[in-house]
Design an enzyme around this catalytic site. Sequence first.
Site, short mmCIF file in Angstrom:
data_model
loop_
_atom_site.label_atom_id
_atom_site.label_comp_id
_atom_site.label_asym_id
_atom_site.label_seq_id
_atom_site.Cartn_x
_atom_site.Cartn_y
_atom_site.Cartn_z
N CYS A 104 -14.10 10.40 7.40
CA CYS A 104 -12.83 9.85 6.94
C CYS A 104 -12.14 9.10 8.09
CB CYS A 104 -11.92 10.97 6.44
SG CYS A 104 -10.35 10.35 5.75
N ASP A 105 -11.69 7.88 7.79
CA ASP A 105 -11.04 7.06 8.81
C ASP A 105 -9.53 6.94 8.57
OD1 ASP A 105 -10.97 5.40 6.60
OD2 ASP A 105 -11.98 3.72 7.56
N THR A 106 -8.98 7.85 7.75
CA THR A 106 -7.57 7.78 7.40
C THR A 106 -6.85 9.08 7.76
OG1 THR A 106 -8.14 6.38 5.53
CG2 THR A 106 -5.97 7.37 5.50
N HIS A 118 -10.19 -5.84 7.00
CA HIS A 118 -8.95 -5.55 7.71
C HIS A 118 -9.24 -5.03 9.12
CE1 HIS A 118 -10.19 -1.98 5.54
NE2 HIS A 118 -9.45 -1.23 6.34
N GLU A 121 -7.03 3.76 -5.67
CA GLU A 121 -8.25 4.11 -4.93
C GLU A 121 -8.36 5.63 -4.91
OE1 GLU A 121 -7.97 2.22 -1.10
OE2 GLU A 121 -8.29 0.22 -1.96
N PHE A 123 0.84 -1.19 0.00
CA PHE A 123 0.00 0.00 0.00
C PHE A 123 0.88 1.23 0.00
CE2 PHE A 123 -2.76 -3.31 1.28
CZ PHE A 123 -4.02 -2.94 0.86
N CYS A 165 -13.94 14.98 4.44
CA CYS A 165 -15.13 14.19 4.77
C CYS A 165 -15.20 13.96 6.28
CB CYS A 165 -15.08 12.85 4.04
SG CYS A 165 -14.96 13.06 2.25
N CYS A 209 -5.46 15.51 0.67
CA CYS A 209 -6.75 15.24 0.03
C CYS A 209 -7.39 16.57 -0.34
CB CYS A 209 -7.67 14.45 0.98
SG CYS A 209 -9.17 13.85 0.16
#
Length: 189
Positions: A36-38, A183, A92, A23, A33, A29
């Site tokens: 957002c979980d990142t 995951h 992605e 990855f 959002c 970005c």
Amino acid sequence: MRVNEIFYSIQGEGAYMGLPAVFLRLAGCNLSCPFCDTSHSRFTEMSEEEIVAEAAKHEARNIVITGGEPMLQLTASLTKALREAGFSIHLETNGTLPLPEGAEVDWITCSPKGEDTPHLRRIDELKVVYWGQNVSPYASVKAAVHSLQPLDSGDAARNKEIIEKTLDYVLKHPIWKLSLQTHKMLNVR
């Protein structure tokens, strides 16, 4: 390039769930959002050669380029170098920006973050994070796979409601398939 992280794991969601992959998370970005979980703001500057060398340290020759929004930095020269190193390239994206001219990508997963249709010429998988909102405009988007992924709200009771809504929607609208974040279930990166 501003690289948030490079790591080796399995693809935890979408059509390629379970596939071992490197990855490459690029920083930054163009959207903010609330769900957002990142964490994608921190970064290390790396050359394309350094990125390829780091990715090549791992066994798999599948790479998932993600973010944030990778289209802010993706270049045709990076995809060419990865391809020359033997990688299959998965991307992605939120779909708000076009693929750079000449970029070679094997699979594009578009996960739009509003009700607008994506601005890409090609989408292999349309993956919508779902919490019960209107997704009917996306049904007409041309893609090999249409996936609904239940929003992880961080609240177990709310997540249960969202999962039930997602299952109900998929069963009533079979153009969609269910995508789970395995995951997270397996507690792997």
